[in-house]
Design an enzyme around this catalytic site. Structure first.
Site, PDB file in Angstrom:
ATOM      1  N   TYR A 136     -54.483 -17.304 -38.227  1.00  0.00           N
ATOM      2  CA  TYR A 136     -55.549 -16.604 -38.705  1.00  0.00           C
ATOM      3  C   TYR A 136     -55.697 -16.825 -40.320  1.00  0.00           C
ATOM      4  CZ  TYR A 136     -58.363 -12.630 -40.573  1.00  0.00           C
ATOM      5  OH  TYR A 136     -59.281 -11.822 -41.105  1.00  0.00           O
ATOM      6  N   LYS A 154     -58.795 -18.520 -42.716  1.00  0.00           N
ATOM      7  CA  LYS A 154     -59.302 -17.569 -44.056  1.00  0.00           C
ATOM      8  C   LYS A 154     -58.984 -18.645 -45.226  1.00  0.00           C
ATOM      9  CE  LYS A 154     -61.374 -14.364 -41.869  1.00  0.00           C
ATOM     10  NZ  LYS A 154     -62.971 -14.079 -42.160  1.00  0.00           N
ATOM     11  N   VAL A 211     -59.071  -2.827 -43.166  1.00  0.00           N
ATOM     12  CA  VAL A 211     -60.408  -2.212 -42.923  1.00  0.00           C
ATOM     13  C   VAL A 211     -60.383  -1.742 -41.506  1.00  0.00           C
ATOM     14  CG1 VAL A 211     -63.026  -2.370 -43.145  1.00  0.00           C
ATOM     15  CG2 VAL A 211     -61.696  -3.961 -44.344  1.00  0.00           C
ATOM     16  N   GLU A 212     -60.721  -0.597 -41.509  1.00  0.00           N
ATOM     17  CA  GLU A 212     -60.889   0.328 -40.343  1.00  0.00           C
ATOM     18  C   GLU A 212     -61.853  -0.284 -39.366  1.00  0.00           C
ATOM     19  OE1 GLU A 212     -60.571   4.873 -38.467  1.00  0.00           O
ATOM     20  OE2 GLU A 212     -60.382   4.528 -40.282  1.00  0.00           O
ATOM     21  N   THR A 213     -61.805  -1.255 -38.674  1.00  0.00           N
ATOM     22  CA  THR A 213     -62.796  -1.630 -37.545  1.00  0.00           C
ATOM     23  C   THR A 213     -61.993  -1.951 -36.246  1.00  0.00           C
ATOM     24  OG1 THR A 213     -62.269  -4.059 -38.202  1.00  0.00           O
ATOM     25  CG2 THR A 213     -63.700  -2.821 -39.627  1.00  0.00           C
ATOM     26  N   LEU A 228     -71.190 -16.490 -31.465  1.00  0.00           N
ATOM     27  CA  LEU A 228     -70.924 -17.532 -32.515  1.00  0.00           C
ATOM     28  C   LEU A 228     -70.057 -18.589 -32.470  1.00  0.00           C
ATOM     29  CD1 LEU A 228     -71.008 -14.693 -35.517  1.00  0.00           C
ATOM     30  CD2 LEU A 228     -72.762 -16.454 -35.241  1.00  0.00           C
TER      31      LEU A 228
END
EC number: 1.1.1.270
Length: 212
Positions: free
Chosen positions: A118, A122, A153-155, A23
């Protein structure tokens, strides 16, 4: 491909079709949309989920890291949104949906220097989504635009941010009970299932135990 096989063996409805795409590379994005048009006619729903953070503070960060975040978090979202809309427009799809997976960092700046740039990307997603909503309305379509802004978020996100310190990354998800990928999927389903006259602008969600 492994996940697609798992979905098939589990008997889930629909088909997951993986497609390799960097991307950060516009040519690969355009190639992906071209393949979608050839194989599946086009896009009715686009969920811009890819995003990453690099540990590059504003006072000492590397330009390369900033540029990577801009390319993936802002430019790719914009390119995919444009191509998805054009796909809907050429097929007279008037009930499509574009969902941007944003972040709580797109609504507040936390005192952690490694995520300040970051956060800026956003904040851009927040503005892009509202701008998109206005342009879709001006185009007299009923295509909807939504942000979903999660907290922790658990990623693999923390492991990318702290790629030189896997223990610190792991600790990020051990400190509290985090959101799960399933929680995000349920939010997406909720957004898509809203009646046609209801446009959900933003869902802000965080773990109950999260401080910021």
């Amino acid at each position: 491909q492994k996940l697609a096989a798992e979905c098939q063996s589990a008997g889930y409805p629909g088909t997951l079709i993986p497609y390799k795409c960097d991307l950060a590379n516009e040519e690969e994005i355009l190639s992906m949309f071209s393949a979608i048009k050839t194989l599946h006619q086009g896009v009715d729903v686009c969920i811009n989920n890819a995003g990453l953070a690099r540990p590059e503070p504003l006072l000492s960060g590397r330009t390369e890291g900033w540029r990577t975040m801009i390319d993936v978090n802002v430019m790719a979202v914009s390119i995919c949104t444009r191509e998805a809309y054009q796909s809907m427009k050429e097929r007279n799809i008037d009930d499509g949906h574009i969902i941007n997976i944003n972040s709580m960092n797109g609504h507040s700046v936390v005192p952690q220097s490694v995520v300040h740039f970051y956060s800026a990307t956003k904040y851009a997603v927040t503005a892009l989504t509202e701008g998109l909503r206005q342009e879709l309305r001006e185009a007299r379509t009923h295509i909807r635009a939504t942000c979903i802004s999660p907290g922790l978020v658990e990623t693999g996100f923390a492991f990318k941010l702290h790629d030189n310190d896997p223990e610190r990354a792991a600790a990020t998800y051990e400190s509290i009970r985090c959101l799960k990928a399933e929680d995000m999927a349920n939010a997406v389903i909720y957004v898509l299932s809203a009646p046609p006259h209801v446009q959900i602008g933003d869902i802000q969600m965080r773990p109950t135990e999260q401080i910021s």
